[in-house]
Design an enzyme around this catalytic site. Structure first.
Site, PDB file in Angstrom:
ATOM      1  CB  CYS A 242     -15.299-145.229  14.261  1.00 16.09           C
ATOM      2  SG  CYS A 242     -14.249-143.790  14.024  1.00 16.09           S
TER       3      CYS A 242
ATOM      4  NE  ARG B  16      -8.711-146.817  18.413  1.00 14.70           N
ATOM      5  CZ  ARG B  16      -9.751-147.507  18.853  1.00 14.70           C
ATOM      6  NH1 ARG B  16      -9.714-148.836  18.788  1.00 14.70           N
ATOM      7  NH2 ARG B  16     -10.801-146.897  19.349  1.00 14.70           N
TER       8      ARG B  16
ATOM      9  CG  MET C  47     -48.060-138.238  50.212  1.00 17.99           C
ATOM     10  SD  MET C  47     -49.705-137.527  50.467  1.00 17.99           S
ATOM     11  CE  MET C  47     -50.700-138.852  49.779  1.00 17.99           C
TER      12      MET C  47
ATOM     13  CG  HIS D 181      -1.899-147.779  27.874  1.00 15.91           C
ATOM     14  ND1 HIS D 181      -1.592-149.008  28.380  1.00 15.91           N
ATOM     15  CD2 HIS D 181      -1.570-147.817  26.570  1.00 15.91           C
ATOM     16  CE1 HIS D 181      -1.081-149.760  27.427  1.00 15.91           C
ATOM     17  NE2 HIS D 181      -1.051-149.060  26.312  1.00 15.91           N
TER      18      HIS D 181
ATOM     19  N   GLY E 165     -15.500-139.355  14.564  1.00 12.85           N
ATOM     20  CA  GLY E 165     -14.727-139.849  15.707  1.00 12.85           C
ATOM     21  C   GLY E 165     -15.217-139.102  16.932  1.00 12.85           C
ATOM     22  CB  THR E 166     -18.423-139.286  18.752  1.00 14.55           C
ATOM     23  OG1 THR E 166     -18.415-140.698  18.885  1.00 14.55           O
ATOM     24  CG2 THR E 166     -19.287-138.877  17.580  1.00 14.55           C
ATOM     25  CG  ASN E 167     -14.005-142.061  21.561  1.00 12.31           C
ATOM     26  OD1 ASN E 167     -15.202-142.157  21.816  1.00 12.31           O
ATOM     27  ND2 ASN E 167     -13.220-143.103  21.429  1.00 12.31           N
ATOM     28  CG  ASP E 168      -9.877-137.712  19.427  1.00 11.73           C
ATOM     29  OD1 ASP E 168      -9.933-138.259  20.545  1.00 11.73           O
ATOM     30  OD2 ASP E 168      -8.894-137.793  18.685  1.00 11.73           O
TER      31      ASP E 168
ATOM     32  NE  ARG F 102      -7.204-143.795  13.981  1.00 15.40           N
ATOM     33  CZ  ARG F 102      -7.639-143.584  15.229  1.00 15.40           C
ATOM     34  NH1 ARG F 102      -8.685-142.810  15.447  1.00 15.40           N
ATOM     35  NH2 ARG F 102      -7.048-144.145  16.248  1.00 15.40           N
TER      36      ARG F 102
ATOM     37  N   GLY G  39     -40.182-140.060  45.821  1.00 12.56           N
ATOM     38  CA  GLY G  39     -39.949-138.693  46.274  1.00 12.56           C
ATOM     39  C   GLY G  39     -41.253-137.949  46.426  1.00 12.56           C
TER      40      GLY G  39
ATOM     41  NE  ARG H 181     -45.229-151.546  39.519  1.00 15.22           N
ATOM     42  CZ  ARG H 181     -44.694-150.831  40.489  1.00 15.22           C
ATOM     43  NH1 ARG H 181     -44.718-149.506  40.437  1.00 15.22           N
ATOM     44  NH2 ARG H 181     -44.149-151.416  41.536  1.00 15.22           N
TER      45      ARG H 181
ATOM     46  CB  SER I 273     -15.401-142.532  10.077  1.00 11.55           C
ATOM     47  OG  SER I 273     -15.654-143.276  11.251  1.00 11.55           O
TER      48      SER I 273
ATOM     49  CD  GLU J 124     -10.089-137.781  14.628  1.00 11.87           C
ATOM     50  OE1 GLU J 124     -10.175-138.434  15.665  1.00 11.87           O
ATOM     51  OE2 GLU J 124      -9.285-138.059  13.715  1.00 11.87           O
TER      52      GLU J 124
END
Lengths: 888, 888
Positions: free
Chosen positions: B838, B559, B104, B453, B772-775, B615, B102, B337, B770, B751
């Site tokens: 998790c 789970r 020159m 799902h 629960g970083t998804n939720d 869990r 991007g 390089r 733990s 979570e």
């Protein structure tokens, strides 16, 4: 004070010593100091109780200290505990810092045994009185000190009455009662596992220990937890000489308020009974007489009471709730405390006491409970009528409603618009029902919770609503509902109380409520004190005007989605949503523009001179479309019933769009600024409508509206940056077209946790923050309000897992941290950043006070809650001042 | 260094000066210092660029400094800029610290004008070469320095070729080219608004300024933002003597890697072209020849290259990517390089370089990109085949799948279980389809996102999945799908790449992948270095065993809901949900108990000796019931088609229950511990199954399982307190029944934001956290994953509003704050609190490193990501070490 001092004579204490002496004891001491006749006594301190709680025993020296004070009491009264000749009799009462139902209350007549009862009989010349006192004592002592089921004594009393053919207790003779004391002692020994203690000193220490123990009983603990009272305060024990109101026709007992607690009239309001003990007034066995009638039977005592009333009100500078006993014409005060009162009474008393110079305006402000103000504003059911409760649902929007039951929005509109009062009864409501709601006195649904569509809309309109009245079996087609055997048909009268959630059969009478001058006086004082501004949430000119009457200082949240849902606009909204291209969408938006402009025009005029915060479109687009499931069911119906092909195809097209827009979790879906980012033309139309309306109003009135444009659901700085750029570009284009200059600001809602966590970034793009604590509560707690209320949240509240509904009262520990963080981080970048709150918490007193403490500039709430918020905001200032003074 | 030093000769710099000299310049200087032949030149520093960016002009003295260094160059080369006799020609290249497309890039042959071109022609004896160089220079200069559209030059070239009947550029004569230079200058003057600068010194300063300006052009800014490169670094400018690979058959040019970048073989891998300039290799006009063939034409140069390769690898201690030019048999290096490489190459090179003593193990660990490890584990499509791409969806679970298209789970099971490879194609999947997924090579859905799902289950199973392939028009009844004109019928072969989301027609060839010894060597080194433990998310013994092979040190998330969804259990689960009383529910739970116990039994055995975090039930109960809309449509169908009354009634009962359990926002509804609190018998059954299984395994193997029981979705301390009490009571009862002692711990998921905000309270009840970083991502950002991916989130990523998908890469700024807060607050109460993650982020390198930095004890990820996490965890330690060393 010596560390070992655990006992205080009444003459040694005062009202300021409540933490040590408990509420009751401190006030008895205070009255003693004021020279008011109080039966002499002493107080065992809360510190002694705390020691006992921890160690299971008296602290060293307490026993001796109690006995020393007892001897002082004996010297003072010239009676001696256990002396058969001149027996000293005592009352033992618990007295915590905060009044605590669930703890041991009272043991009377302590000191009686088989010997001293004879002395009492001789001294009073009244053996029946003596033995009646004795059997009451054994009963109370057995129950509250020794843990014997009181029903056993009650049963024995009834047995005795049957034996001797006595109809009333008073038909029993002295001999009957003597026999009963012997039986009571046997029952006690059998059930307590030990004998009734004849030794009065043993009785005394057992009673004191029982009070200590009652601090830790289950009911008291549960109560403390529910009220947030710390467990380590302990209770004091009041040991006081007995006085008897039941010594014949020159004795009596009574309770009184120094002013009318119901209306606030400056009138000595009380009741008394001749020849009776305090319990008899409360028990309601005999009918007490108005205080004024004492003038006929005991004029001197009444005069003395009037003087004491004067003294106490002057001294405590508040309305008092008192108890007294007259023993053989001699008046004794047994209790004084600040009296509970209704909202109108609280206002009237506070204002009049300021007029009387008794209290300051600031004190008056602290005397009114803000949450009671709400009651004053909605029409109420006349309390003087008998009503048949049909069912009870959730009290979703306060106020009373009376009307004929109708079962569809169309019918509600048709009949309501002709002036006929109707109450709309539905399974649940949806946006198509709005026109019906507008023409109803109230709405009742058998499903949905406090945030169901019906509830939200009704609150917004200030109309009563009962949601989730599950007992109503509604048959929409037959136009009727039933509750058990009762059937209500279309057009039958029903009534409702939206505060308590009760549905009544028939046409109840209403009492119109309104602000009287007293309310405005108090709110005027509040305005002088408070720093927090109070705005309103209003979507239309009527609400805006109403809120202004109540003192609103602007609009903090003007939602634009309700405007989209009105009947004549919905087709354009739906076409706009179904549009396949931007151009097509812009064409339909152009048709909505004049409507939106007219909306804002009216609101700007109603709020002339005050700021108006307009939130751009927030809800997911599928809210404007038919329900997904219903659409699919209808499609199936059309297919199976052989409907014309073009009808099936049209339904298929609708179903496809509805399905494409359907969301698993709409709360967390494509809404708020996510709409504006994907379809900028929608927000552009709204901004154009806002600025065009502002320009029109300026041209017409010469006054510039105070425009604040709010972007919802921002979580990332870049979102606001883009929407701000769009807003400024559009607005400036309109102003250039019109050739006028109108200032406007652009801000955002802080309503998802990330916005608060990154408020320092977001503030770079914002002129103001408005905390949307409804949604912030949903996301921070992970509670969908629709799914929580009536379901798990109700379970949590019922089982005491939560103390309050976090949607009503702000969760200061959790959500509050984010609000505080948002303010602090936002101001770290922009010290002058304007911050407010526009969730429903903005109209809840504890939450308003929290908003003051974290330094918000304003709260915004529904019109009817504006007065409440004004008062709570003032109280927050006064509480802050008191706390800082206390810290000095 | 004097503050006014803005220019460095190559002989003055080295590789350590990249921030000042840029990457390319620093390496040219380094090679110069190593005695490697580099065309002499000098570098204008990034600091000069920064000054220019800010002030729009050269800093004072820069012009003089450049000219001074130029004169040095003239002296060194015995040529002079602008001297018609011996013209010095220059290349001007940008050279930022990070490579930046991007900006020159290059101007070659600077210094030519109508006079010097003659000198060049004379000096080389090759006028055609001279004029070809000249016309190329005007073209480049016009384009990159003066902003003229290069197409104009291209058109003119073609016009000239047509005029003279030339087929190829090389057919043009010197005269043709001379004419073309005149035309080019005219085009330039017309379009740039000024004349082509004949003065070479002016050319030089214009070119340098153009490089400076290109730092701030739009494309460069966008690129920097996307890569997180700061805007204030600036670029350096390399001014270098021209060398020519196109001076005839003793000249040439080439590029090479010091080892094979594809396989890692220790083999000198490169290509060259005789009589060509660098551009020609890249442009692909002529076919380059393998490096080894230089042995035939320029053996000496090749020998020299081999020696340089040796020198560079030893010196840089890494595989190099080099460019060279041979001018009349003289070799010049133009670039070196570190070379990019594939995952297998990275591993092979790193391990071999450690063996060779070239680098340390720690350096080797930093040479492998963890996210590439993933590629090594899934079977891949053979890259050596031509495939017809049918459609592209979301790459929802990586890996390649090849099989016959089937359109129902039952058919997938039937054919798949017989060993026939099938790929399941569905609109979307639901729990009823699990048996079909298990027997498929992969699954493709036309709807749903990365967390649909199908996607979740496929990732859990390690099977490839493509979700939301919207171009597939599926006709389930006809068992076929079409994409445009292409139709795939039941049983037709299709292939898929779950990483890129591409669907192919036909049976593609697969390459089986597996860990070779090199991978295990590197991961062994990683294990020595890392502090973060790596566990796996596994719900069944097979996954547990697979993860153990990959080095998992336990299960971080087992789970239990997938266990409920298996075919033979679902009826009991549904009965349990439909139960009206606790007793009834307990009866159905009792039937599930043996299944659950068997599940845990297998998992404990597979994870013997390692911790297993189980869990308790998390999803809302309606997930186990049929879909609400489908149920209502079916009810309508039964009613309208005159089905038997009992069938209609059964469907009505089901519909009522499904409706009662339906939720507006299931993500925020009755799930997690809210289930256990309302129906404790469900969790009690699970805890009993866990402890009974543990006791069985102990009895059978003599080894105690390491049991960790995890309560999901806690937001309030009291929730965990109650669920912990329930767990302990149930577990201890089982242990007492069995007469064994097995230690277990009880912890919670963090979570929802409130859990992190009040982690100090919650930690009082927890043995471990733990995250629960998804939720937590869903709630903190207010993003429903189901509704975001494929919808607004896709829009955000496409329009660069977000740089990465926060569900793939942890949002460290927002969600990360809550994770850090949770750890800090939790440990403030319990310093030894065990903490882990998790969510799916546990298998993403930047997120794993974040977890290390905030002090988590472990990450847990899907089995196939365990190796990646092990490596990333080690790199986190090394990066931390490097940062602390840098800070010394």
């Amino acid at each position: 004070m010596s560390p070992s001092k655990y006992v205080y004579d009444f003459s040694e204490g005062n009202a300021g010593m409540k933490p040590l002496l408990g509420g009751k004891g401190a006030n008895l001491a205070e009255m003693t100091g004021l020279g008011i006749p109080v039966p002499p006594g002493f107080i065992v301190t809360t510190a002694a109780c705390v020691y006992y709680s921890t160690n299971g025993d008296y602290p060293a020296g307490l026993k001796e200290e109690i006995e020393e004070h007892l001897h002082g009491l004996e010297a003072l009264t010239d009676k001696t505990l256990g002396d058969p000749a001149k027996p000293l009799l005592l009352s033992i009462r618990s007295g915590a810092v905060f009044s605590m139902p669930g703890m041991m209350d009272t043991v009377l007549n302590l000191g009686l045994n088989d010997d001293t009862v004879e002395g009492l009989a001789d001294g009073t010349g009244n053996p029946r009185f003596a033995y009646d006192s004795y059997r009451r004592f054994i009963n109370m002592f057995g129950d509250v000190v020794m843990g014997v089921d009181p029903q056993l004594f009650e049963d024995e009393l009834n047995a005795k009455k049957a034996e001797v053919g006595a109809g009333l207790d008073t038909d029993l003779t002295a001999d009957d009662l003597r026999d009963l004391t012997a039986r009571y002692k046997r029952i006690l020994a059998e059930n307590a596992g030990e004998q009734f203690p004849a030794d009065p000193m043993k009785q005394l220490h057992m009673a004191i220990a029982a009070v200590f123990k009652s601090w830790d009983n289950h009911r008291a603990k549960v109560y403390r937890r529910s009220q947030g009272i710390p467990d380590d305060l302990g209770t004091a024990v009041n040991v006081q000489t007995m006085v008897f109101g039941n010594k014949g026709e020159t004795s009596g007992t009574g309770v009184a308020f120094t002013r009318d607690p119901s209306t606030g009239e400056n009138f000595f309001y009380g009741e008394f009974l001749m020849n009776a003990q305090g319990e008899d007034v409360v028990a309601g066995v005999r009918h007490p007489r108005p205080l004024e009638e004492m003038r006929e039977v005991m004029p001197a005592a009444l005069e003395q009471l009037y003087a004491i009333r004067e003294t106490l009100e002057k001294h405590y500078r508040d309305m008092q709730d008192i108890e007294f006993t007259i023993e053989e014409e001699k008046l004794f005060m047994l209790q004084t405390r600040n009296g509970k009162r209704t909202a109108p009474a609280a206002l009237k008393i506070a204002v009049e006491q300021v007029d009387e110079g008794l209290i300051t305006k600031e004190e008056a402000l602290m005397r009114v409970d803000p949450s009671q103000l709400d009651q004053l504003l909605h029409p109420r059911l006349d309390p003087n009528q008998e009503l048949q409760v049909l069912a009870t649902g959730l009290g979703a929007s306060p106020g009373a409603g009376v009307g004929r039951a109708v079962f569809s929005a169309d019918e509600a509109e048709e009949r309501g618009s002709k002036g006929e009062p109707v109450v709309l009864v539905r399974w649940e409501t949806n946006p198509d029902d709005i026109h019906g709601l507008m023409h109803s006195q109230g709405v009742i649904t058998s499903h949905g919770g406090m945030t169901s569509h019906a509830a939200v809309v009704a609150r917004g309109m200030g109309k009563p609503c009962i949601a989730g009245a599950q007992d109503l079996k509604i048959d929409v087609e037959a136009k009727r509902f039933s509750v058990g055997d009762a059937v209500v048909n279309d057009g039958d009268w029903i009534s409702m109380d939206g505060a308590t959630g009760r549905v009544f059969l028939g046409q109840a009478a209403l009492v119109q409520a309104g602000f009287d001058e007293k309310v405005n006086t108090v709110l005027g004082w509040a305005d002088e004190v408070r720093r927090l501004r109070v705005r309103t949430n209003a979507d239309n000119p009527e609400d805006a005007r109403k809120a202004r009457e109540f003192g609103a200082e602007g609009i903090g949240l003007c939602r634009t989605e309700h405007m989209f849902m009105q009947e004549e606009r919905l087709p354009h909204v739906r076409n706009m949503i179904m549009a396949e291209t931007t151009e097509e969408r812009e064409q339909h938006l152009a048709k909505l523009l004049p409507f939106q402009r007219a909306d804002f025009d009216g609101i700007f005029r109603a709020m002339a001179g005050l700021p108006v915060t307009i939130r751009l479109l927030d809800p997911p687009l599928h809210e404007f479309l038919p329900n997904y499931t219903e659409t699919m069911v209808e499609l199936e119906r059309l297919r199976l019933t052989g409907a014309p092909a073009e009808q099936v195809e049209a339904q298929e097209a609708l179903a496809a769009k509805v399905k494409a827009l359907a969301e698993a979790n709409p709360m967390l879906g494509t809404r708020g600024c996510r709409l504006g980012i994907q379809w900028p033309e929608i927000y552009a139309m709204q901004v154009r409508a806002i600025l065009e309306a502002a320009a029109d109003v300026l041209a017409d009135t010469g006054e510039k509206p105070h425009v604040e444009i709010m972007i919802p659901l921002v979580g990332f700085e870049e979102e606001l940056k883009r929407m701000r750029a769009l807003t400024v570009e559009t607005a400036d284009a309109v102003l250039k077209e019109r050739g006028v200059q109108i200032d406007y600001t652009v801000g955002t809602m802080i309503e998802i946790p990330r916005a608060a966590l990154t408020a320092d970034e977001i503030a770079r793009q914002a002129d103001f923050f408005s905390f949307g604590t409804n949604d912030l509560t949903q996301t921070t707690l992970g509670f969908s309000r629709d799914d929580a209320e009536g379901k798990f949240l109700t379970h949590y509240l019922k089982t005491d897992l939560l103390k309050s509904n976090p949607f009503a009262q702000l969760d200061q520990t959790g959500v509050g941290q984010l609000v505080a963080m948002g303010v602090q981080k936002g101001r770290s970048v922009k010290p002058e950043l304007k911050t407010g709150i526009c969730g429903e918490h903005g109209g809840e007193p504890t939450s308003v006070k929290f908003c003051h403490r974290v330094g918000l500039n304003y709260v915004s709430c529904s019109p009817y809650r504006v007065p409440l918020a004004r008062l709570a905001a003032a109280q927050a200032v006064l509480e802050e001042k008191a706390a800082s003074t206390a810290g000095d």
